[in-house]
Write an enzyme that holds these catalytic residues in place. Structure first.
Site, mmCIF file in Angstrom:
data_model
loop_
_atom_site.group_PDB
_atom_site.id
_atom_site.type_symbol
_atom_site.label_atom_id
_atom_site.label_comp_id
_atom_site.label_asym_id
_atom_site.label_seq_id
_atom_site.Cartn_x
_atom_site.Cartn_y
_atom_site.Cartn_z
ATOM 1 N N GLU A 300 0.893 -1.168 0.000
ATOM 2 C CA GLU A 300 0.000 0.000 0.000
ATOM 3 C C GLU A 300 0.917 1.200 0.000
ATOM 4 O O GLU A 300 1.730 1.343 0.923
ATOM 5 C CB GLU A 300 -0.881 -0.027 1.239
ATOM 6 N N CYS A 337 -1.755 8.856 3.717
ATOM 7 C CA CYS A 337 -1.690 8.506 2.291
ATOM 8 C C CYS A 337 -2.975 8.910 1.601
ATOM 9 O O CYS A 337 -3.025 9.067 0.402
ATOM 10 C CB CYS A 337 -1.472 7.023 2.154
#
Ligand SMILES: NC(=O)c1ccc[n+]([C@@H]2O[C@H](COP(=O)([O-])OP(=O)(O)OC[C@H]3O[C@@H](n4cnc5c(N)ncnc54)[C@H](O)[C@@H]3O)[C@@H](O)[C@H]2O)c1
Ligand SMILES: N[C@@H](CCC=O)C(=O)O
Length: 552
Positions: A300, A337
């Site tokens: 990720e 993020c």
């Protein structure tokens, strides 16, 4: 003979629910307890964090410091570093521990993580939150949603998902046959590498593969070692056997080089920057002839997340979008993020949106996290401070950009960067394209009749596709925009901010430059760390090998 519990029943998990989040309102019990934990942690001074291999706490003497980003003269911990030789020892110990760990009945493995969640929820909540606040610069709410709620949810919902996976069995059996599937762990060890920005991700990186019977070398982020070590010790107190997860802070390249070059390297569970994940991917690719199996690479990574306002919004909708943009862009100083770092506003709404967002921006208070009134705290370290400062200086100097709010920074005590809003006339200015990972959002204005073209622009502007949000009023606009934006994010939000996924509610992840989109907080992540074996058992012997078709 394995001493595992005999399988005398199919146990049912307790009902799995999201960890209730506490409000920490003024005068509340939880706020008082957290304040005490913070005071205790400040009073205890710098802690020593060991490497932990096969249950042995190793103080190597080769140490690095984790600083308090709110006051970088304060050292949260000295952490002892693993080197290549200790990494090799960790691999040997993990591989030796796997057979017994994988052979443990599912309910006994599950019990470790359910107990860890209850230990975190009750006994250690405020200590882990305090470590996350002081060590990583989170305010109360950001620490609560991360180091308390999300980690409890990861540990509990992963057990629920694993149970559902184990229940997936072939639907049919021919007469006299019984088809069964077992979900083996991967052969070898998993290398787990976690980022600084979520203590929960730190805990999930090793835990998700381990739950499925794998063994893991966990290399935490240098900027989150202390909170991650507390998480590790919770797992040990919950009954995690020695060697199943090896805790190896230290020089990333040296540790990863030993791990990725090892024959028993079975997979990578990574969360962090796109740059690092791509490098690791190429390192694995260069070693393919060494491995027992094809390693599973799960990553990720970065994001350049957007909010787009549809021209059909009314004034209230515009104000709502402004409030949500403040949260998505500036919570935890934009170090998510999922943070909103680009915003597309139709010309007809721009004046109202600008007025709203500037008015709300003016209310933002910034300071040390133990001063609870602050919505905004410091960025994580000097490297991040200098990187983000560079983007702000670029905007100040660019003829296409106007810094309309914030734009100042000060590292004299902590790494403080003002929440900054930029208006750009250039859709492709650097701050609209590159991940900044700080409290900076850039807005561009589009013609009201260019909504479709703007949706295409969103997908064409960056390598990332992690999160995005559409603010629109009519169902027709929502459907039309959702369809146009389908490939631009793995987590898509409608009339909501583009951050804040909750385990069990919004599986999280994105594709393109944002990762493999295996979705942390869902069953699809867990299946990446298993290798199915089909078992077909025949109950009826045959008496002749010929088939009826052979008889003429
Ligand atoms: N998609 C997600 O779910 C998600 C979640 C959190 C963070 N992130 C991303 O992570 C980044 C911020 O976190 P960060 O600053 O910790 O990222 P980072 O890539 O700098 O570090 C992540 C981890 O990788 C390690 N690392 C660094 N260089 C390495 C190398 N050469 N080889 C092996 N390991 C190495 C670090 O020590 C750390 O443990 C941002 O890009 C953010 O978007 C993504
Ligand atoms: N899952 C978190 C982001 C994690 C990455 O930093 C969110 O949805 O805000």
């Amino acid at each position: 003979m394995n001493s595992a519990t005999p399988s005398l029943a199919h146990f049912k998990l307790p009902v799995i629910e999201n960890e209730p989040m506490k409000a920490y309102a003024k005068g509340s019990e939880e706020r008082a307890k957290l304040k005490q934990a913070l005071d205790d942690m400040i009073a205890q001074g710098t802690q020593e964090v060991p490497v932990v291999i096969n249950g042995e706490r190793i103080y190597t003497g080769s140490t690095e410091k984790q600083l308090n980003p709110s006051n970088h003269k304060s050292v949260v911990c000295n952490y002892h570093q693993a080197d290549g030789a200790l990494t090799e020892k960790a691999i040997q110990g993990a591989v030796a521990a796997q057979a017994q760990w994988e052979a443990l009945p599912f309910n006994d493995r599950v019990a470790v993580f359910l107990k860890a969640a209850d230990l975190l929820s009750q006994k250690y909540r405020y200590k882990v939150m305090a470590a996350t606040m002081l060590g990583q610069g989170k305010n109360i709410w950001q620490a609560e949603i991360d180091a308390a709620a999300e980690l409890c949810d990861f540990w509990r919902f992963n057990c629920k998902y694993a149970e559902e996976i184990y229940h997936q069995q072939p639907p049919k059996n021919a007469p006299g046959n019984w088809n069964r599937v077992e979900y083996r762990a991967l052969e070898g060890f998993i290398l787990g590498i976690s980022p600084f920005n979520f203590t929960a991700i730190g805990g999930n990186i090793p835990s998700a593969p381990a739950l499925m019977g794998n063994v893991v070398l966990w290399k935490p982020s240098p900027s989150a070692v202390y909170s991650n070590y507390l998480v590790y010790e919770i797992l040990v107190e919950a009954g995690l056997p020695d060697g199943v997860i090896q805790f190896i802070p230290g020089p990333a390249e040296e540790i990863c080089s030993v791990a990725v070059n090892h024959r028993k390297f079975a997979g990578l569970h990574f969360t962090g920057s796109t740059r690092v994940f791509k490098k690791l991917w190429t390192d694995v690719g260069a070693n393919m002839d060494k491995y027992v199996s094809y390693p599973r690479l799960v990553g990720e990574t970065g994001g350049k997340n957007y909010h787009i306002l549809h021209p059909d919004l009314d004034k209230a909708g515009v104000h709502h979008a402004a409030l949500q943009t403040i949260r998505a862009a500036f919570e935890f100083q934009g170090q998510k993020c999922s943070a909103c770092s680009r915003c597309y506003v139709p010309k007809s709404l721009y004046n109202d949106f600008k007025a709203s967002i500037l008015a709300e921006h003016a209310k933002i208070s910034q300071g040390a996290v133990q001063e609870f009134q602050h919505f905004s705290g410091p960025v994580i370290n000097k490297f991040a401070f200098d990187k983000i400062k560079g983007y702000i200086d670029y905007a100040h100097a660019s003829p296409d950009c106007e810094v309309i709010a914030g734009g100042k920074y000060d590292e004299s005590v902590g790494y403080f960067i003002q929440p900054t809003i930029i208006h750009s006339k250039d859709n492709f200015t650097k701050t609209m394209v590159e991940e900044i990972f700080g409290p900076v959002v850039t807005m561009v204005v589009y013609d009201d009749d260019k909504f479709d073209e703007t949706c295409k622009l969103i997908g064409d502007t960056t390598e990332y596709a992690l999160t995005g949000a559409l603010f629109a009023r009519s169902r027709e606009s929502i459907v039309h925009g959702s369809n146009l934006l389908r490939q631009t994010s793995g987590n898509f939000y409608i009339n909501d901010k583009c951050t804040g996924a909750v385990v069990g509610q919004q599986p999280f992840g994105g594709a393109r430059g944002s990762g493999t989109n295996d979705k942390a907080g869902s069953w699809t992540l867990l299946v990446r760390f298993i290798s199915m074996r089909l078992i077909k058992e025949n109950f009826v012997p045959i008496s002749d090998y010929h088939y009826p078709s052979n008889v003429v």
